[in-house]
Write a protein that holds these residues in place. Sequence first.
Motif, PDB file in Angstrom:
ATOM      1  N   ILE A   1      50.252  47.683  43.143  1.00 28.61           N
ATOM      2  CA  ILE A   1      48.999  47.167  43.700  1.00 28.61           C
ATOM      3  C   ILE A   1      49.356  46.450  44.996  1.00 28.61           C
ATOM      4  O   ILE A   1      50.205  45.553  44.996  1.00 28.61           O
ATOM      5  CB  ILE A   1      48.314  46.195  42.724  1.00 28.61           C
ATOM      6  N   ASP A   2      48.752  46.846  46.101  1.00 27.19           N
ATOM      7  CA  ASP A   2      49.083  46.209  47.378  1.00 27.19           C
ATOM      8  C   ASP A   2      47.832  45.673  48.046  1.00 27.19           C
ATOM      9  O   ASP A   2      46.733  45.734  47.489  1.00 27.19           O
ATOM     10  CB  ASP A   2      49.848  47.159  48.298  1.00 27.19           C
ATOM     11  N   GLU A   3      48.011  45.149  49.261  1.00 26.69           N
ATOM     12  CA  GLU A   3      46.906  44.452  49.924  1.00 26.69           C
ATOM     13  C   GLU A   3      45.754  45.372  50.292  1.00 26.69           C
ATOM     14  O   GLU A   3      44.635  44.914  50.550  1.00 26.69           O
ATOM     15  CB  GLU A   3      47.408  43.726  51.181  1.00 26.69           C
ATOM     16  N   LYS A   4      45.983  46.672  50.283  1.00 27.07           N
ATOM     17  CA  LYS A   4      44.915  47.609  50.612  1.00 27.07           C
ATOM     18  C   LYS A   4      43.988  47.889  49.432  1.00 27.07           C
ATOM     19  O   LYS A   4      42.922  48.478  49.605  1.00 27.07           O
ATOM     20  CB  LYS A   4      45.513  48.924  51.115  1.00 27.07           C
ATOM     21  N   ASP A   5      44.410  47.482  48.235  1.00 22.51           N
ATOM     22  CA  ASP A   5      43.615  47.729  47.033  1.00 22.51           C
ATOM     23  C   ASP A   5      42.523  46.678  46.871  1.00 22.51           C
ATOM     24  O   ASP A   5      42.603  45.574  47.421  1.00 22.51           O
ATOM     25  CB  ASP A   5      44.508  47.704  45.790  1.00 22.51           C
ATOM     26  N   ALA A   6      41.520  47.029  46.074  1.00 21.75           N
ATOM     27  CA  ALA A   6      40.529  46.082  45.584  1.00 21.75           C
ATOM     28  C   ALA A   6      40.626  46.081  44.061  1.00 21.75           C
ATOM     29  O   ALA A   6      40.839  47.128  43.445  1.00 21.75           O
ATOM     30  CB  ALA A   6      39.123  46.470  46.032  1.00 21.75           C
ATOM     31  N   VAL A   7      40.472  44.918  43.448  1.00 26.59           N
ATOM     32  CA  VAL A   7      40.654  44.795  41.999  1.00 26.59           C
ATOM     33  C   VAL A   7      39.513  43.996  41.388  1.00 26.59           C
ATOM     34  O   VAL A   7      38.806  43.255  42.076  1.00 26.59           O
ATOM     35  CB  VAL A   7      42.007  44.113  41.661  1.00 26.59           C
ATOM     36  N   ARG A   8      39.363  44.162  40.076  1.00 26.74           N
ATOM     37  CA  ARG A   8      38.410  43.347  39.310  1.00 26.74           C
ATOM     38  C   ARG A   8      38.861  43.334  37.852  1.00 26.74           C
ATOM     39  O   ARG A   8      39.687  44.149  37.432  1.00 26.74           O
ATOM     40  CB  ARG A   8      36.988  43.895  39.411  1.00 26.74           C
ATOM     41  N   ILE A   9      38.317  42.393  37.073  1.00 26.15           N
ATOM     42  CA  ILE A   9      38.646  42.354  35.663  1.00 26.15           C
ATOM     43  C   ILE A   9      37.908  43.477  34.933  1.00 26.15           C
ATOM     44  O   ILE A   9      36.868  43.952  35.387  1.00 26.15           O
ATOM     45  CB  ILE A   9      38.318  40.993  35.036  1.00 26.15           C
ATOM     46  N   THR A  10      38.456  43.892  33.796  1.00 21.86           N
ATOM     47  CA  THR A  10      37.913  45.006  33.025  1.00 21.86           C
ATOM     48  C   THR A  10      37.081  44.494  31.847  1.00 21.86           C
ATOM     49  O   THR A  10      37.129  43.305  31.500  1.00 21.86           O
ATOM     50  CB  THR A  10      39.058  45.869  32.471  1.00 21.86           C
ATOM     51  N   PRO A  11      36.359  45.387  31.180  1.00 23.32           N
ATOM     52  CA  PRO A  11      35.669  44.983  29.943  1.00 23.32           C
ATOM     53  C   PRO A  11      36.636  44.422  28.891  1.00 23.32           C
ATOM     54  O   PRO A  11      36.251  43.536  28.115  1.00 23.32           O
ATOM     55  CB  PRO A  11      35.009  46.282  29.473  1.00 23.32           C
ATOM     56  N   LEU A  12      37.890  44.927  28.872  1.00 24.11           N
ATOM     57  CA  LEU A  12      38.872  44.399  27.931  1.00 24.11           C
ATOM     58  C   LEU A  12      39.134  42.917  28.198  1.00 24.11           C
ATOM     59  O   LEU A  12      39.272  42.125  27.257  1.00 24.11           O
ATOM     60  CB  LEU A  12      40.178  45.194  28.027  1.00 24.11           C
ATOM     61  N   TRP A  13      39.208  42.536  29.455  1.00 25.67           N
ATOM     62  CA  TRP A  13      39.405  41.111  29.791  1.00 25.67           C
ATOM     63  C   TRP A  13      38.308  40.276  29.138  1.00 25.67           C
ATOM     64  O   TRP A  13      38.571  39.245  28.513  1.00 25.67           O
ATOM     65  CB  TRP A  13      39.380  40.930  31.305  1.00 25.67           C
ATOM     66  N   LYS A  14      37.073  40.717  29.289  1.00 27.34           N
ATOM     67  CA  LYS A  14      35.953  39.935  28.791  1.00 27.34           C
ATOM     68  C   LYS A  14      35.964  39.829  27.271  1.00 27.34           C
ATOM     69  O   LYS A  14      35.461  38.854  26.707  1.00 27.34           O
ATOM     70  CB  LYS A  14      34.641  40.549  29.288  1.00 27.34           C
ATOM     71  N   LYS A  15      36.543  40.828  26.613  1.00 25.27           N
ATOM     72  CA  LYS A  15      36.660  40.774  25.156  1.00 25.27           C
ATOM     73  C   LYS A  15      37.838  39.914  24.708  1.00 25.27           C
ATOM     74  O   LYS A  15      37.805  39.329  23.634  1.00 25.27           O
ATOM     75  CB  LYS A  15      36.831  42.187  24.589  1.00 25.27           C
ATOM     76  N   PHE A  16      38.878  39.842  25.531  1.00 31.98           N
ATOM     77  CA  PHE A  16      40.130  39.227  25.101  1.00 31.98           C
ATOM     78  C   PHE A  16      40.270  37.765  25.504  1.00 31.98           C
ATOM     79  O   PHE A  16      40.734  36.934  24.723  1.00 31.98           O
ATOM     80  CB  PHE A  16      41.306  40.025  25.662  1.00 31.98           C
ATOM     81  N   ILE A  17      39.886  37.423  26.744  1.00 30.32           N
ATOM     82  CA  ILE A  17      40.134  36.080  27.279  1.00 30.32           C
ATOM     83  C   ILE A  17      38.816  35.348  27.487  1.00 30.32           C
ATOM     84  O   ILE A  17      37.879  35.886  28.084  1.00 30.32           O
ATOM     85  CB  ILE A  17      40.890  36.140  28.626  1.00 30.32           C
ATOM     86  N   SER A  18      38.751  34.115  27.024  1.00 31.50           N
ATOM     87  CA  SER A  18      37.608  33.253  27.323  1.00 31.50           C
ATOM     88  C   SER A  18      38.102  31.829  27.511  1.00 31.50           C
ATOM     89  O   SER A  18      39.188  31.474  27.064  1.00 31.50           O
ATOM     90  CB  SER A  18      36.560  33.311  26.212  1.00 31.50           C
ATOM     91  N   PHE A  19      37.308  31.034  28.188  1.00 31.08           N
ATOM     92  CA  PHE A  19      37.680  29.672  28.520  1.00 31.08           C
ATOM     93  C   PHE A  19      36.618  28.685  28.081  1.00 31.08           C
ATOM     94  O   PHE A  19      35.412  28.991  28.144  1.00 31.08           O
ATOM     95  CB  PHE A  19      37.929  29.532  30.025  1.00 31.08           C
TER      96      PHE A  19
END
Length: 275
Positions: free
Chosen positions: A252-270
């Motif tokens: 993954i380099d500076e030319k990419d764009a990223v975002r969290i996935t549906p798995l993130w929302k299921k796995f991590i919460s604060f």
Amino acid sequence: MISEAPEAGFLRRIESHCLTLCLANWQDANGPMRLNRGLSGKDLRKASFFQNTRRFLVALQEQGGTEATATGNLNRVFVRHMFECMTLPPLIRETMIRINKVFNENDLWDLHRVRVVSELAGLVRRRSRHFKLTKKGTALLADDRAGELYYTLFVAYFREFDLHYDFNFRDVPGIQKTMAVILWRIDDALTEWLPVEGLAPRILLPKVLDQIRNAMVSEHDREEWILSGYVLEPLYRFGLIEKRVESDWPRIDEKDAVRITPLWKKFISFRPFGW
């Protein structure tokens, strides 16, 4: 009596929250960061690190373990077997076939990483020059415990494993020490596509950002390269972030764009800030 300015009070609360996250027990279900152990195998289909680790554990189970080399690594026959069944970026697979006559464990870094983390997680042990599953490793191979295995690997990777060992080009110890804060900031910042370029100041604490910039010893170094090696690429392998444009290039380099996935929302919460 002079009351504290609202801005100063807010900054104090932010600092307190960040400190709480840094000191948090990741295994505390009631802590400031909560990790879901109840995911299903279907949830984890795109988590390549989980999938490769599970294949590694299954191979050890099916073969009754495997012999270690004199230097304590997996033997070449087993490494070749894993090369055939692991999920690997096409570019890495093609390059290895072209340049390797034999396959040592360190040549297949995706497997080496899996093996080291599996040992740290207590899933595999090496005794009498043999690698074997532990009781814990065998138990977590059950289909209905996929979420618990994933959780175990995630905690072992980010808490027990040395991130600098996996990305040994530049040493930035503050990243691992503040990883819970980084995850908290990602949880807010990457709900929509964002370019990797310029992302570091948004998700790193100022002192950690300074560490990255002090570690940039070459004119060709970029903070995005270091951030990706320590944070973005591991989260990508865990299926927790995605790239807008997928390609054969494994990084993954500076030319990419990223975002969290549906798995993130299921796995991590604060826990909500200010709770």
